[in-house]
Design a protein around this motif. Structure first.
Motif, PDB file in Angstrom:
ATOM      1  N   ARG A  60       0.668  -6.485   8.366  1.00 24.92           N
ATOM      2  CA  ARG A  60       0.771  -6.512   6.901  1.00 24.92           C
ATOM      3  C   ARG A  60       0.487  -5.124   6.324  1.00 24.92           C
ATOM      4  NH1 ARG A  60       1.198 -11.762   5.228  1.00 24.92           N
ATOM      5  NH2 ARG A  60       0.228 -13.384   6.519  1.00 24.92           N
ATOM      6  N   LEU A  61      -0.558  -4.480   6.820  1.00 22.08           N
ATOM      7  CA  LEU A  61      -0.929  -3.171   6.284  1.00 22.08           C
ATOM      8  C   LEU A  61       0.085  -2.101   6.671  1.00 22.08           C
ATOM      9  CD1 LEU A  61      -4.813  -3.072   6.674  1.00 22.08           C
ATOM     10  CD2 LEU A  61      -3.397  -4.100   4.900  1.00 22.08           C
ATOM     11  N   ALA A  62       0.579  -2.163   7.891  1.00 27.46           N
ATOM     12  CA  ALA A  62       1.562  -1.169   8.330  1.00 27.46           C
ATOM     13  C   ALA A  62       2.841  -1.269   7.514  1.00 27.46           C
ATOM     14  CB  ALA A  62       1.865  -1.363   9.816  1.00 27.46           C
ATOM     15  N   GLU A  63       3.273  -2.486   7.228  1.00 28.10           N
ATOM     16  CA  GLU A  63       4.479  -2.671   6.414  1.00 28.10           C
ATOM     17  C   GLU A  63       4.288  -2.053   5.029  1.00 28.10           C
ATOM     18  OE1 GLU A  63       7.325  -6.340   4.822  1.00 28.10           O
ATOM     19  OE2 GLU A  63       5.277  -6.756   5.488  1.00 28.10           O
ATOM     20  N   GLY A  64       3.128  -2.290   4.425  1.00 31.99           N
ATOM     21  CA  GLY A  64       2.855  -1.721   3.116  1.00 31.99           C
ATOM     22  C   GLY A  64       2.775  -0.207   3.141  1.00 31.99           C
ATOM     23  N   ALA A  65       2.146   0.343   4.187  1.00 32.98           N
ATOM     24  CA  ALA A  65       1.998   1.796   4.283  1.00 32.98           C
ATOM     25  C   ALA A  65       3.359   2.471   4.430  1.00 32.98           C
ATOM     26  CB  ALA A  65       1.103   2.144   5.467  1.00 32.98           C
ATOM     27  N   ARG A  66       4.216   1.898   5.236  1.00 33.21           N
ATOM     28  CA  ARG A  66       5.555   2.481   5.401  1.00 33.21           C
ATOM     29  C   ARG A  66       6.326   2.443   4.087  1.00 33.21           C
ATOM     30  NH1 ARG A  66       5.235   0.137  10.821  1.00 33.21           N
ATOM     31  NH2 ARG A  66       5.940  -1.869   9.993  1.00 33.21           N
ATOM     32  N   SER A  67       6.191   1.342   3.359  1.00 33.90           N
ATOM     33  CA  SER A  67       6.881   1.219   2.067  1.00 33.90           C
ATOM     34  C   SER A  67       6.383   2.266   1.079  1.00 33.90           C
ATOM     35  CB  SER A  67       6.662  -0.190   1.512  1.00 33.90           C
ATOM     36  OG  SER A  67       7.252  -0.325   0.235  1.00 33.90           O
ATOM     37  N   LEU A  68       5.077   2.485   1.035  1.00 35.96           N
ATOM     38  CA  LEU A  68       4.521   3.494   0.125  1.00 35.96           C
ATOM     39  C   LEU A  68       5.026   4.886   0.471  1.00 35.96           C
ATOM     40  CD1 LEU A  68       0.718   2.878  -0.631  1.00 35.96           C
ATOM     41  CD2 LEU A  68       2.536   3.350  -2.272  1.00 35.96           C
ATOM     42  N   GLN A  69       5.036   5.221   1.743  1.00 36.18           N
ATOM     43  CA  GLN A  69       5.470   6.564   2.144  1.00 36.18           C
ATOM     44  C   GLN A  69       6.955   6.786   1.896  1.00 36.18           C
ATOM     45  OE1 GLN A  69       3.751   7.258   6.211  1.00 36.18           O
ATOM     46  NE2 GLN A  69       2.864   8.998   5.144  1.00 36.18           N
ATOM     47  N   GLU A  70       7.730   5.732   1.936  1.00 37.60           N
ATOM     48  CA  GLU A  70       9.158   5.867   1.631  1.00 37.60           C
ATOM     49  C   GLU A  70       9.379   6.209   0.162  1.00 37.60           C
ATOM     50  OE1 GLU A  70      10.853   2.169   2.781  1.00 37.60           O
ATOM     51  OE2 GLU A  70      10.723   2.570   4.943  1.00 37.60           O
ATOM     52  N   ARG A  71       8.478   5.773  -0.711  1.00 37.88           N
ATOM     53  CA  ARG A  71       8.664   5.921  -2.156  1.00 37.88           C
ATOM     54  C   ARG A  71       7.924   7.117  -2.750  1.00 37.88           C
ATOM     55  NH1 ARG A  71       7.339  -0.330  -4.016  1.00 37.88           N
ATOM     56  NH2 ARG A  71       8.478  -1.385  -2.340  1.00 37.88           N
ATOM     57  N   HIS A  72       6.849   7.544  -2.075  1.00 38.40           N
ATOM     58  CA  HIS A  72       5.977   8.541  -2.683  1.00 38.40           C
ATOM     59  C   HIS A  72       5.522   9.572  -1.660  1.00 38.40           C
ATOM     60  CE1 HIS A  72       5.529   5.939  -6.245  1.00 38.40           C
ATOM     61  NE2 HIS A  72       5.407   4.941  -5.391  1.00 38.40           N
ATOM     62  N   SER A  73       5.253  10.766  -2.151  1.00 40.99           N
ATOM     63  CA  SER A  73       4.607  11.803  -1.349  1.00 40.99           C
ATOM     64  C   SER A  73       3.106  11.677  -1.566  1.00 40.99           C
ATOM     65  CB  SER A  73       5.102  13.190  -1.765  1.00 40.99           C
ATOM     66  OG  SER A  73       4.431  14.188  -1.032  1.00 40.99           O
ATOM     67  N   LEU A  74       2.391  11.226  -0.553  1.00 38.90           N
ATOM     68  CA  LEU A  74       0.982  10.871  -0.692  1.00 38.90           C
ATOM     69  C   LEU A  74       0.069  11.937  -0.105  1.00 38.90           C
ATOM     70  CD1 LEU A  74       1.199   7.126   0.476  1.00 38.90           C
ATOM     71  CD2 LEU A  74       1.370   8.010  -1.870  1.00 38.90           C
ATOM     72  N   ASP A  75      -1.117  12.047  -0.710  1.00 34.46           N
ATOM     73  CA  ASP A  75      -2.153  12.921  -0.171  1.00 34.46           C
ATOM     74  C   ASP A  75      -3.191  12.129   0.618  1.00 34.46           C
ATOM     75  OD1 ASP A  75      -1.212  15.366  -1.449  1.00 34.46           O
ATOM     76  OD2 ASP A  75      -1.858  14.440  -3.325  1.00 34.46           O
ATOM     77  N   ALA A  76      -3.403  10.883   0.257  1.00 29.62           N
ATOM     78  CA  ALA A  76      -4.374  10.032   0.933  1.00 29.62           C
ATOM     79  C   ALA A  76      -3.947   8.583   0.744  1.00 29.62           C
ATOM     80  CB  ALA A  76      -5.779  10.257   0.380  1.00 29.62           C
ATOM     81  N   LEU A  77      -4.541   7.710   1.554  1.00 27.76           N
ATOM     82  CA  LEU A  77      -4.165   6.291   1.533  1.00 27.76           C
ATOM     83  C   LEU A  77      -5.440   5.453   1.515  1.00 27.76           C
ATOM     84  CD1 LEU A  77      -1.811   4.187   1.834  1.00 27.76           C
ATOM     85  CD2 LEU A  77      -2.243   4.293   4.301  1.00 27.76           C
ATOM     86  N   MET A  78      -5.451   4.405   0.677  1.00 26.85           N
ATOM     87  CA  MET A  78      -6.578   3.487   0.609  1.00 26.85           C
ATOM     88  C   MET A  78      -6.109   2.043   0.785  1.00 26.85           C
ATOM     89  SD  MET A  78      -9.450   5.110   0.153  1.00 26.85           S
ATOM     90  CE  MET A  78     -10.472   3.690  -0.262  1.00 26.85           C
ATOM     91  N   TRP A  79      -6.799   1.324   1.658  1.00 23.59           N
ATOM     92  CA  TRP A  79      -6.636  -0.127   1.736  1.00 23.59           C
ATOM     93  C   TRP A  79      -7.551  -0.695   0.656  1.00 23.59           C
ATOM     94  CZ3 TRP A  79      -4.738  -4.582   1.850  1.00 23.59           C
ATOM     95  CH2 TRP A  79      -5.306  -5.727   2.405  1.00 23.59           C
ATOM     96  N   ALA A  80      -6.936  -1.044  -0.472  1.00 23.03           N
ATOM     97  CA  ALA A  80      -7.676  -1.408  -1.680  1.00 23.03           C
ATOM     98  C   ALA A  80      -8.064  -2.882  -1.639  1.00 23.03           C
ATOM     99  CB  ALA A  80      -6.850  -1.088  -2.921  1.00 23.03           C
ATOM    100  N   CYS A  81      -8.935  -3.179  -0.705  1.00 21.83           N
ATOM    101  CA  CYS A  81      -9.384  -4.553  -0.530  1.00 21.83           C
ATOM    102  C   CYS A  81     -10.764  -4.514   0.116  1.00 21.83           C
ATOM    103  CB  CYS A  81      -8.407  -5.325   0.344  1.00 21.83           C
ATOM    104  SG  CYS A  81      -8.845  -7.068   0.580  1.00 21.83           S
TER     105      CYS A  81
END
Length: 248
Positions: A60-81
């Motif tokens: 579940r988390l990997a799917e979300g992370a890949r989706s975020l990186q496809e849409r945005h240039s990120l500096d950091a990532l948080m599992w907001a849970c």
């Protein structure tokens, strides 16, 4: 500009983050903070250990992370849970974010780990917990904090079973949860649950508590910034965003 990607489970209080972005553009334009968010999938919306272990599962988390990186240039990532990280235990929570970091190449943390770091940043060694969760789930958070070197002086739970219900709580209800916490001997009150709206009310909550209040969405933002360097002073977000010492 700092861009912190958020992996957020389901739908409840995710609007806390864009509201914060909007307010900071008005009140602290030099902050230049972006908080793009993707909703991770949810099997069952339940504050129950088995459901939470599934919620924080690798796929579940990997799917979300890949989706975020496809849409945005990120500096950091948080599992907001919070609950979907602390139920894995101290070691498991670290393994969870290490797997995400390996996948994305980004500095990564989670809300549970953020609570421990936030306590260290404040120099708060003794805390009271005001949890929305059922008692057994809240006890997992207490165990997690203790493993991180934080003494829990009191724990209150409110037996709310779903994140969707937590997301409906308004200002007065959240204030009552904090006011009802047993704060004797504590240096801060911790309010875990990213499903709870809090970012617009931090200073009010601290006024009610008479001490720093750390909430899930607040510490998530703080930790994302901490991963990138010194955390800037940000208005309206309480004592945590008034730097007083260096966190480790």
């Amino acid at each position: 500009m700092a861009t912190i990607g958020l992996l957020y489970p389901g739908h409840s209080a995710e609007d806390d983050y864009p509201r914060l972005e909007t307010r900071l553009r008005q009140d602290a334009p030099d902050a230049e903070l972006r908080l793009p968010l993707v909703h991770t999938s949810v099997g069952e919306d339940a504050h129950r250990v088995d459901a939470l272990l599934d919620l924080g599962g690798t796929d579940r988390l990997a799917e979300g992370a890949r989706s975020l990186q496809e849409r945005h240039s990120l500096d950091a990532l948080m599992w907001a849970c919070t609950s979907g990280s602390f139920v894995f235990g101290w070691d498991g929570a670290h393994e969870q974010v290490a797997a995400l970091s390996d996948l994305t190449g980004l500095p990564t943390s989670s809300t549970s780990l953020a609570f421990v770091q936030a306590c260290r940043s404040l120099g708060a060694e003794r805390v009271a917990v005001a949890a929305s969760y059922p008692h057994d789930v809240a006890e997992h958070f207490v165990t997690f904090l203790r493993r991180g070197g934080i003494e829990v002086t009191a724990m209150g739970s409110h037996d709310i079973v779903t994140a969707a219900e937590v997301g409906t709580l308004g200002r007065e209800q959240v204030m009552a949860i904090v006011e009802g916490a047993e704060r004797r001997d504590a240096q801060a009150v911790l309010v875990p649950d990213t499903a709870m709206h809090t970012l617009s009310w931090i200073e009010d909550l601290e006024g009610t508590a008479g001490m720093p209040v750390l909430t899930a969405n607040q510490v998530t933002v703080h930790e994302g910034l901490r991963l990138l360097g010194p955390v800037p002073r940000l208005p309206g977000l309480g004592a945590l965003f008034v730097p007083t010492r260096t966190s480790s």
